[in-house]
Write a protein that holds these residues in place. Structure first.
Motif, short mmCIF file in Angstrom:
data_model
loop_
_atom_site.label_atom_id
_atom_site.label_comp_id
_atom_site.label_asym_id
_atom_site.label_seq_id
_atom_site.Cartn_x
_atom_site.Cartn_y
_atom_site.Cartn_z
N ALA A 83 -85.65 -4.37 17.18
CA ALA A 83 -86.88 -5.16 17.01
C ALA A 83 -87.42 -5.67 18.34
CB ALA A 83 -86.60 -6.34 16.07
N ARG A 84 -86.57 -5.81 19.33
CA ARG A 84 -87.04 -6.30 20.64
C ARG A 84 -87.76 -5.21 21.42
NH1 ARG A 84 -86.85 -9.98 24.53
NH2 ARG A 84 -86.45 -9.35 26.68
N TYR A 85 -87.52 -3.95 21.08
CA TYR A 85 -88.04 -2.85 21.88
C TYR A 85 -89.14 -2.04 21.20
CZ TYR A 85 -83.45 -4.08 23.65
OH TYR A 85 -82.37 -4.79 24.09
N PRO A 89 -95.59 -2.84 14.30
CA PRO A 89 -96.14 -1.70 13.53
C PRO A 89 -95.30 -0.43 13.69
CG PRO A 89 -97.87 -2.81 14.77
CD PRO A 89 -96.58 -3.34 15.28
N VAL A 90 -94.79 -0.21 14.90
CA VAL A 90 -93.97 0.98 15.14
C VAL A 90 -92.64 0.86 14.41
CG1 VAL A 90 -92.92 2.45 16.91
CG2 VAL A 90 -95.08 1.26 17.40
N LEU A 91 -92.05 -0.32 14.44
CA LEU A 91 -90.77 -0.52 13.77
C LEU A 91 -90.91 -0.35 12.26
CD1 LEU A 91 -87.80 -1.32 13.94
CD2 LEU A 91 -88.50 -3.72 13.84
N ALA A 92 -91.96 -0.92 11.69
CA ALA A 92 -92.18 -0.79 10.24
C ALA A 92 -92.39 0.67 9.86
CB ALA A 92 -93.39 -1.63 9.83
N TRP A 93 -93.15 1.39 10.67
CA TRP A 93 -93.37 2.82 10.40
C TRP A 93 -92.06 3.59 10.51
CZ3 TRP A 93 -92.30 6.72 13.84
CH2 TRP A 93 -92.71 8.02 13.47
N ALA A 94 -91.26 3.30 11.55
CA ALA A 94 -90.02 4.03 11.77
C ALA A 94 -89.02 3.79 10.64
CB ALA A 94 -89.41 3.64 13.11
N LYS A 95 -88.99 2.59 10.07
CA LYS A 95 -88.06 2.30 8.98
C LYS A 95 -88.35 3.18 7.77
CE LYS A 95 -86.79 -2.48 10.00
NZ LYS A 95 -86.88 -3.90 9.55
N LYS A 96 -89.62 3.49 7.57
CA LYS A 96 -90.00 4.31 6.42
C LYS A 96 -89.93 5.80 6.72
CE LYS A 96 -93.18 0.89 4.42
NZ LYS A 96 -94.59 0.63 4.02
N THR A 97 -90.30 6.15 7.94
CA THR A 97 -90.50 7.56 8.26
C THR A 97 -89.39 8.17 9.11
OG1 THR A 97 -92.87 7.03 8.27
CG2 THR A 97 -92.23 9.19 9.14
N ALA A 98 -88.76 7.37 9.95
CA ALA A 98 -87.74 7.92 10.86
C ALA A 98 -86.50 7.03 10.89
CB ALA A 98 -88.33 8.06 12.26
N PRO A 99 -85.89 6.74 9.72
CA PRO A 99 -84.74 5.83 9.70
C PRO A 99 -83.54 6.37 10.47
CG PRO A 99 -85.02 6.92 7.57
CD PRO A 99 -86.24 7.23 8.38
N ASP A 105 -77.35 3.18 18.03
CA ASP A 105 -77.14 1.85 18.62
C ASP A 105 -78.09 1.60 19.78
OD1 ASP A 105 -75.07 1.36 16.85
OD2 ASP A 105 -73.54 2.13 18.19
N ARG A 106 -78.49 2.67 20.44
CA ARG A 106 -79.31 2.54 21.64
C ARG A 106 -80.41 3.58 21.62
NH1 ARG A 106 -78.97 5.17 26.62
NH2 ARG A 106 -79.67 3.97 28.46
N ARG A 181 -97.95 -2.81 23.27
CA ARG A 181 -97.17 -1.61 23.59
C ARG A 181 -96.57 -1.71 24.98
NH1 ARG A 181 -98.63 4.54 22.20
NH2 ARG A 181 -98.01 3.61 20.23
N ILE A 182 -97.36 -2.16 25.94
CA ILE A 182 -96.87 -2.28 27.32
C ILE A 182 -95.73 -3.28 27.40
CG2 ILE A 182 -97.50 -2.96 29.66
CD1 ILE A 182 -100.40 -2.03 28.94
N ASP A 183 -95.88 -4.41 26.71
CA ASP A 183 -94.85 -5.44 26.78
C ASP A 183 -93.56 -4.98 26.12
OD1 ASP A 183 -94.06 -8.10 27.56
OD2 ASP A 183 -94.06 -8.60 25.43
N TYR A 184 -93.66 -4.28 24.99
CA TYR A 184 -92.44 -3.80 24.33
C TYR A 184 -91.79 -2.70 25.15
CZ TYR A 184 -92.63 -6.57 20.08
OH TYR A 184 -92.59 -7.62 19.19
N ALA A 185 -92.59 -1.88 25.83
CA ALA A 185 -92.01 -0.87 26.71
C ALA A 185 -91.28 -1.53 27.87
CB ALA A 185 -93.10 0.06 27.22
#
Length: 284
Positions: A83-85, A89-99, A105-106, A181-185
Motif C-alpha cells: 500500500a505504501r508503494y 487506484p492502482v492497488l485496488a485494480w491490482a487486487k482484482k486483476t493481478a493478485p 513480498d517485494r 504517481r510520482i510520489d508513490y514511485a
C-alpha cells in the motif's frame, strides 16, 4: 410463540439467574491483575455480575460492571504490504486483476513496471489517460534527485489552467494523479528499490577527493566553464559522496550556486549537506 419457545425462554432465564447465561460463551473482559484482555474467559454470567478467569496469570475475579464484559474485538486485518508503494487506484485494480503480482513480498523493478503498464492500458479511458509511464517517472526521479516537485514540472504537469471549464478540471485531475504517481514511485525507490538509487548504490567511501580538488572543480563549474570527466567525478564525489549521479550540466537546475558553494565549504570539515538533502528527498 410456541410452547417449546416458551420453555426455552424460561430455561434461559433460569440459567442466567444461576450465573450460567448462555451469552457468556465467547465473551471476554480485561483482567484486573495482569491487564490483558485477550486471555480471559467469562465462565459465570448473571444479570448482576460476571466471574472471570484469566488463562495467562490464572487469576479469578468477579465484577458487577457488565459493560466491561464484551465480545472480543477481532484482530485488525494484516496491513497490505504494497500500500505504501502503489497508489490507491492502482492497488485496488491490482487486487482484482493481478493478485498474483501482489503475492510477492517485494515488488521488484519488473513487477512494478508491469503492474503500472497493465493498469494504464485498462484505465486509459478515465482520468488516468495521459499520465506519464512509471518508467519515465522513475527515470526523472533519479535525474532530479528524487524531488517530486521538480519531476512534476519537468513533465509539464504543474501549471493547470484554473478557468472554470471541463478541460481545466481534467487538467487539474491529471496533475493530481501525476503527482500521486510520482510520489508513490519515490516511495517505492526509497523502499524495495533503494538499491537502484544512485545516491545509495554509487556511494563511494574509499579514496575521497581532497577538499582543494573539489573546490577547484566547483569554481570551474560555477564560472560556466566545461568540466573534464575527472573534474566532474571529483565534483560529484565532493557534493554527494558518489562515483555517479546527476550530470554537472544539470546541477544548477537542482541547486543554487550558493548551495553548491556552501556544500563545497562544508566538505572541508567532512560534511556533505547536498548528499543529506538528496537522501531526505528520497525518504520524505
Amino acid at each position: 410463540m410456541s410452547a417449546l419457545d416458551s420453555l426455552r425462554g424460561y430455561a434461559r432465564m433460569a440459567a442466567t439467574a444461576l450465573g450460567r447465561s448462555p451469552e457468556r460463551d465467547g465473551l471476554t473482559a480485561r483482567c484486573a491483575q495482569c491487564g490483558r484482555g485477550d486471555t480471559t474467559v467469562v465462565y459465570r454470567l448473571s444479570h448482576r455480575s460476571a466471574r472471570i478467569w484469566c488463562t495467562h496469570c490464572e487469576s479469578v475475579a468477579s465484577t458487577r460492571d457488565l459493560a466491561a464484559v464484551r465480545t472480543p474485538t477481532p484482530p485488525p486485518p494484516p496491513p497490505e504490504p504494497h500500500a505504501r508503494y502503489l497508489a490507491p487506484p492502482v492497488l485496488a485494480w491490482a487486487k482484482k486483476t493481478a493478485p498474483r503480482a501482489l503475492a510477492a513480498d517485494r515488488l521488484d523493478r519488473s513487477a512494478y513496471y508491469q503492474l503500472h503498464t497493465r493498469y494504464d492500458r485498462t484505465a486509459g479511458r478515465n482520468v488516468h489517460n495521459g499520465l506519464p509511464a512509471v518508467s519515465a517517472v522513475v527515470g526523472r526521479l533519479h535525474e532530479r534527485c528524487y524531488r517530486v516537485d521538480l519531476v512534476l514540472a519537468d513533465l509539464g504537469l504543474d501549471s493547470a489552467d484554473t478557468s472554470a471549464d471541463t478541460s481545466a478540471d481534467t487538467s487539474a485531475d491529471t496533475n493530481a494523479a501525476a503527482r500521486e504517481r510520482i510520489d508513490y514511485a519515490r516511495r517505492w525507490l526509497s523502499g524495495p528499490a533503494r538499491d537502484q538509487c544512485w545516491i545509495v548504490s554509487r556511494h563511494a567511501t574509499e579514496n575521497p577527493p581532497s577538499a582543494e580538488s573539489v573546490e577547484k572543480a566547483a569554481e570551474t563549474y560555477l564560472r560556466g566553464e566545461p568540466l573534464e570527466r575527472e573534474e566532474a567525478s571529483v565534483l560529484r564525489a565532493g557534493l554527494f559522496g558518489t562515483d555517479g549521479g546527476p550530470r554537472p550540466v544539470a546541477l544548477l537546475a537542482l541547486f543554487t550556486a550558493d548551495e553548491i558553494t556552501a556544500a563545497v565549504a562544508a566538505y572541508q570539515s567532512g560534511a556533505q549537506p547536498l548528499r543529506e538533502a538528496v537522501l531526505a528527498a528520497l525518504t520524505a
